[in-house]
Design an enzyme around this catalytic site. Structure first.
Site, PDB file in Angstrom:
ATOM      1  N   ASP A   9       0.871  -1.169   0.000  1.00 40.57           N
ATOM      2  CA  ASP A   9       0.000   0.000   0.000  1.00 40.57           C
ATOM      3  C   ASP A   9       0.919   1.234   0.000  1.00 40.57           C
ATOM      4  O   ASP A   9       2.114   1.121   0.302  1.00 40.57           O
ATOM      5  CB  ASP A   9      -0.867  -0.042   1.268  1.00 40.57           C
ATOM      6  CG  ASP A   9      -1.719   1.197   1.423  1.00 40.57           C
ATOM      7  OD1 ASP A   9      -2.364   1.602   0.445  1.00 40.57           O
ATOM      8  OD2 ASP A   9      -1.719   1.769   2.536  1.00 40.57           O
ATOM      9  N   LEU A  10       0.378   2.390  -0.350  1.00 43.65           N
ATOM     10  CA  LEU A  10       1.217   3.596  -0.424  1.00 43.65           C
ATOM     11  C   LEU A  10       1.061   4.485   0.823  1.00 43.65           C
ATOM     12  O   LEU A  10       1.995   4.611   1.632  1.00 43.65           O
ATOM     13  CB  LEU A  10       0.846   4.397  -1.689  1.00 43.65           C
ATOM     14  CG  LEU A  10       1.582   5.708  -1.861  1.00 43.65           C
ATOM     15  CD1 LEU A  10       3.059   5.487  -2.133  1.00 43.65           C
ATOM     16  CD2 LEU A  10       0.956   6.523  -3.008  1.00 43.65           C
ATOM     17  N   ASP A  11      -0.144   5.081   0.951  1.00 49.26           N
ATOM     18  CA  ASP A  11      -0.376   6.054   2.032  1.00 49.26           C
ATOM     19  C   ASP A  11      -0.273   5.389   3.394  1.00 49.26           C
ATOM     20  O   ASP A  11      -1.025   4.459   3.691  1.00 49.26           O
ATOM     21  CB  ASP A  11      -1.774   6.677   1.882  1.00 49.26           C
ATOM     22  CG  ASP A  11      -1.923   7.476   0.599  1.00 49.26           C
ATOM     23  OD1 ASP A  11      -1.146   8.419   0.409  1.00 49.26           O
ATOM     24  OD2 ASP A  11      -2.816   7.161  -0.205  1.00 49.26           O
ATOM     25  N   THR A  17       1.629  10.049   4.072  1.00 51.39           N
ATOM     26  CA  THR A  17       0.605  10.951   3.535  1.00 51.39           C
ATOM     27  C   THR A  17      -0.712  10.865   4.291  1.00 51.39           C
ATOM     28  O   THR A  17      -1.592  11.697   4.071  1.00 51.39           O
ATOM     29  CB  THR A  17       0.349  10.630   2.051  1.00 51.39           C
ATOM     30  OG1 THR A  17       0.330   9.209   1.934  1.00 51.39           O
ATOM     31  CG2 THR A  17       1.427  11.209   1.160  1.00 51.39           C
ATOM     32  N   LYS A  45      -8.784   5.500   6.332  1.00 52.00           N
ATOM     33  CA  LYS A  45      -7.560   4.942   5.755  1.00 52.00           C
ATOM     34  C   LYS A  45      -7.901   3.827   4.773  1.00 52.00           C
ATOM     35  O   LYS A  45      -8.672   2.926   5.105  1.00 52.00           O
ATOM     36  CB  LYS A  45      -6.623   4.431   6.861  1.00 52.00           C
ATOM     37  CG  LYS A  45      -6.040   5.575   7.669  1.00 52.00           C
ATOM     38  CD  LYS A  45      -5.025   5.097   8.693  1.00 52.00           C
ATOM     39  CE  LYS A  45      -4.428   6.300   9.423  1.00 52.00           C
ATOM     40  NZ  LYS A  45      -3.561   5.883  10.543  1.00 52.00           N
ATOM     41  N   GLY A  46      -7.318   3.890   3.582  1.00 54.85           N
ATOM     42  CA  GLY A  46      -7.558   2.872   2.574  1.00 54.85           C
ATOM     43  C   GLY A  46      -8.863   3.025   1.813  1.00 54.85           C
ATOM     44  O   GLY A  46      -9.144   2.275   0.899  1.00 54.85           O
ATOM     45  N   ARG A  49     -11.580   8.312  -2.213  1.00 62.55           N
ATOM     46  CA  ARG A  49     -11.894   9.726  -1.968  1.00 62.55           C
ATOM     47  C   ARG A  49     -13.409   9.956  -1.895  1.00 62.55           C
ATOM     48  O   ARG A  49     -13.908  10.616  -0.980  1.00 62.55           O
ATOM     49  CB  ARG A  49     -11.291  10.575  -3.089  1.00 62.55           C
ATOM     50  CG  ARG A  49     -11.192  12.046  -2.753  1.00 62.55           C
ATOM     51  CD  ARG A  49     -10.622  12.837  -3.932  1.00 62.55           C
ATOM     52  NE  ARG A  49      -9.414  12.229  -4.481  1.00 62.55           N
ATOM     53  CZ  ARG A  49      -8.893  12.541  -5.677  1.00 62.55           C
ATOM     54  NH1 ARG A  49      -9.467  13.457  -6.421  1.00 62.55           N
ATOM     55  NH2 ARG A  49      -7.792  11.944  -6.109  1.00 62.55           N
ATOM     56  N   SER A 114      -2.687   0.610  -4.244  1.00 59.13           N
ATOM     57  CA  SER A 114      -3.207   1.745  -3.473  1.00 59.13           C
ATOM     58  C   SER A 114      -4.542   2.216  -4.025  1.00 59.13           C
ATOM     59  O   SER A 114      -4.766   2.178  -5.237  1.00 59.13           O
ATOM     60  CB  SER A 114      -2.201   2.904  -3.546  1.00 59.13           C
ATOM     61  OG  SER A 114      -2.789   4.104  -3.117  1.00 59.13           O
ATOM     62  N   ALA A 115      -5.405   2.702  -3.136  1.00 63.61           N
ATOM     63  CA  ALA A 115      -6.689   3.269  -3.575  1.00 63.61           C
ATOM     64  C   ALA A 115      -6.524   4.673  -4.137  1.00 63.61           C
ATOM     65  O   ALA A 115      -7.452   5.234  -4.704  1.00 63.61           O
ATOM     66  CB  ALA A 115      -7.653   3.311  -2.390  1.00 63.61           C
ATOM     67  N   SER A 116      -5.339   5.239  -3.997  1.00 67.84           N
ATOM     68  CA  SER A 116      -5.154   6.659  -4.349  1.00 67.84           C
ATOM     69  C   SER A 116      -5.040   6.892  -5.844  1.00 67.84           C
ATOM     70  O   SER A 116      -4.351   6.161  -6.552  1.00 67.84           O
ATOM     71  CB  SER A 116      -3.894   7.192  -3.673  1.00 67.84           C
ATOM     72  OG  SER A 116      -3.633   8.509  -4.122  1.00 67.84           O
ATOM     73  N   ASN A 118      -3.688   9.600  -6.715  1.00 69.27           N
ATOM     74  CA  ASN A 118      -2.475  10.428  -6.731  1.00 69.27           C
ATOM     75  C   ASN A 118      -1.207   9.591  -6.566  1.00 69.27           C
ATOM     76  O   ASN A 118      -0.124  10.141  -6.354  1.00 69.27           O
ATOM     77  CB  ASN A 118      -2.531  11.471  -5.608  1.00 69.27           C
ATOM     78  CG  ASN A 118      -3.667  12.466  -5.801  1.00 69.27           C
ATOM     79  OD1 ASN A 118      -3.769  13.118  -6.840  1.00 69.27           O
ATOM     80  ND2 ASN A 118      -4.553  12.577  -4.810  1.00 69.27           N
ATOM     81  N   LYS A 145     -11.124  -1.143  -1.362  1.00 75.97           N
ATOM     82  CA  LYS A 145     -10.879  -1.978  -0.187  1.00 75.97           C
ATOM     83  C   LYS A 145     -12.030  -1.735   0.801  1.00 75.97           C
ATOM     84  O   LYS A 145     -12.464  -0.595   0.921  1.00 75.97           O
ATOM     85  CB  LYS A 145      -9.555  -1.575   0.488  1.00 75.97           C
ATOM     86  CG  LYS A 145      -8.322  -1.705  -0.404  1.00 75.97           C
ATOM     87  CD  LYS A 145      -7.113  -1.023   0.260  1.00 75.97           C
ATOM     88  CE  LYS A 145      -5.954  -0.912  -0.712  1.00 75.97           C
ATOM     89  NZ  LYS A 145      -4.826  -0.156  -0.173  1.00 75.97           N
ATOM     90  N   GLU A 169       0.106  -3.227   4.741  1.00 76.24           N
ATOM     91  CA  GLU A 169      -1.045  -2.333   4.837  1.00 76.24           C
ATOM     92  C   GLU A 169      -1.104  -1.605   6.179  1.00 76.24           C
ATOM     93  O   GLU A 169      -0.751  -2.187   7.199  1.00 76.24           O
ATOM     94  CB  GLU A 169      -2.332  -3.165   4.739  1.00 76.24           C
ATOM     95  CG  GLU A 169      -3.079  -3.057   3.451  1.00 76.24           C
ATOM     96  CD  GLU A 169      -3.631  -1.671   3.137  1.00 76.24           C
ATOM     97  OE1 GLU A 169      -3.709  -0.810   4.041  1.00 76.24           O
ATOM     98  OE2 GLU A 169      -3.982  -1.442   1.981  1.00 76.24           O
ATOM     99  N   ASP A 170      -1.578  -0.359   6.161  1.00 79.26           N
ATOM    100  CA  ASP A 170      -1.771   0.370   7.423  1.00 79.26           C
ATOM    101  C   ASP A 170      -3.251   0.551   7.739  1.00 79.26           C
ATOM    102  O   ASP A 170      -3.584   1.196   8.739  1.00 79.26           O
ATOM    103  CB  ASP A 170      -1.114   1.747   7.365  1.00 79.26           C
ATOM    104  CG  ASP A 170      -1.854   2.694   6.446  1.00 79.26           C
ATOM    105  OD1 ASP A 170      -2.252   2.248   5.346  1.00 79.26           O
ATOM    106  OD2 ASP A 170      -2.059   3.860   6.823  1.00 79.26           O
TER     107      ASP A 170
HETATM  108  C1  G6P Z   1      -5.567   5.831   0.247  1.00 81.99           C
HETATM  109  C2  G6P Z   1      -5.707   6.564   1.556  1.00 81.99           C
HETATM  110  C3  G6P Z   1      -7.096   7.136   1.710  1.00 81.99           C
HETATM  111  C4  G6P Z   1      -7.463   7.954   0.499  1.00 81.99           C
HETATM  112  C5  G6P Z   1      -7.409   7.090  -0.745  1.00 81.99           C
HETATM  113  C6  G6P Z   1      -7.719   7.877  -2.012  1.00 81.99           C
HETATM  114  O1  G6P Z   1      -6.170   4.603   0.337  1.00 81.99           O
HETATM  115  O2  G6P Z   1      -5.428   5.715   2.633  1.00 81.99           O
HETATM  116  O3  G6P Z   1      -7.118   7.936   2.872  1.00 81.99           O
HETATM  117  O4  G6P Z   1      -8.767   8.500   0.626  1.00 81.99           O
HETATM  118  O5  G6P Z   1      -6.102   6.551  -0.872  1.00 81.99           O
HETATM  119  O6  G6P Z   1      -6.685   8.788  -2.234  1.00 81.99           O
HETATM  120  P1  G6P Z   1      -6.722   9.965  -3.289  1.00 81.99           P
HETATM  121  O7  G6P Z   1      -5.282  10.438  -3.342  1.00 81.99           O
HETATM  122  O8  G6P Z   1      -7.166   9.383  -4.596  1.00 81.99           O
HETATM  123  O9  G6P Z   1      -7.659  10.989  -2.794  1.00 81.99           O
HETATM  124 MG    MG Z   2      -2.729   3.172   3.536  1.00 79.98          MG
END
Ligand code: G6P
Ligand code: MG
Length: 218
Positions: A9-11, A17, A45-46, A49, A114-116, A118, A145, A169-170
């Site tokens: 996982d990233l964040d 972050t 977390k995870g 958005r 990662s779910a992000s 970004n 997730k 994972e966190d």
């Molecule tokens: C990760 C973080 C979440 C965040 C999600 C989406 O999983 O743990 O807190 O909401 O990514 O990130 P984003 O950068 O796309 O808003």
């Molecule tokens: Mg995370």
């Protein structure tokens, strides 16, 4: 010995972050007239958005139109990106580079999961974009997730079976995602919160090469 693959996982695992996400959601909550605590932030977390905004509005007891929600999603992300812009390789969490370099030197397949949305710009900022064999992020998955989609795509792209995938994972949602498809789950953070994980560490400085070798050779 089956071929193993590692999925990160990233964040909150590779970079710190999670605090930036919290600050940006807190600003929005305060703007809308309510408080948002770090404890409440655990359930974010995870989580994607869009889903995070819905949870935040539930906490604040706020009903909103889709137009308002779209505006808030943009303003939250703009504030988040303003923090990201200042990141450097100094923002890689302690012990992470040592683990990544150890696995890389052994040619172990590695994925980001990662779910992000970004994830790619963040990896570029901290100099880790080329570290992973594949990057699966919020732009590639339909289901968030605790659905395991982000990890199953990662394992598929690495060419390893799910039970040979090891996930760092966190978030509670991420640990549940990994467990649901019989991947090895490693919780990074508070073991009380992440007690469903197969293994727990507070951070990567607690993870040594003996443990990594055990995972690789299991
Ligand atoms: C990760 C973080 C979440 C965040 C999600 C989406 O999983 O743990 O807190 O909401 O990514 O990130 P984003 O950068 O796309 O808003
Ligand atoms: Mg995370």
């Amino acid at each position: 010995m089956a071929k193993k693959g590692f999925i990160f996982d990233l964040d909150g695992v590779i970079v710190d972050t999670a605090g930036f996400h919290y600050l940006a959601w807190k600003s929005l909550a305060n703007e809308l007239g309510f408080e948002f605590t770090e404890e409440q932030n655990e359930q974010f977390k995870g989580v994607s958005r869009v889903r995070s905004l819905d949870i935040l509005l539930e906490i604040g007891g706020i009903n909103a139109t889709q137009d308002q929600k779209d505006k808030w999603l943009v303003s939250k992300n703009e504030e988040y990106l303003s923090y990201i812009e200042k990141m450097t390789d100094a923002d890689i969490l302690p012990g992470v580079l040592k683990t990544l370099n150890y696995l890389k030197a052994k040619n172990i397949p590695m994925a980001l999961g990662s779910a992000s949305k970004n994830a790619q710009p963040i990896l570029k900022r901290v100099g880790l974009f080329d570290m992973f064999d594949t990057i699966v992020d919020g732009n590639h998955v339909q289901k968030a997730k605790p659905d395991p989609e982000v990890f199953t795509i990662g394992a598929d792209e690495l060419g390893v079976s799910y039970s040979d995938a090891i996930v760092f994972e966190d978030s509670i949602a991420g640990i549940q995602a990994a467990n649901s498809v019989d991947m090895v789950s490693i919780g990074i953070g508070d073991p009380g919160i992440l007690h469903e994980a197969d293994h727990n560490f507070r951070d990567f400085t607690e993870i040594n090469s003996t443990f990594l070798d055990q995972l690789i050779n299991a």
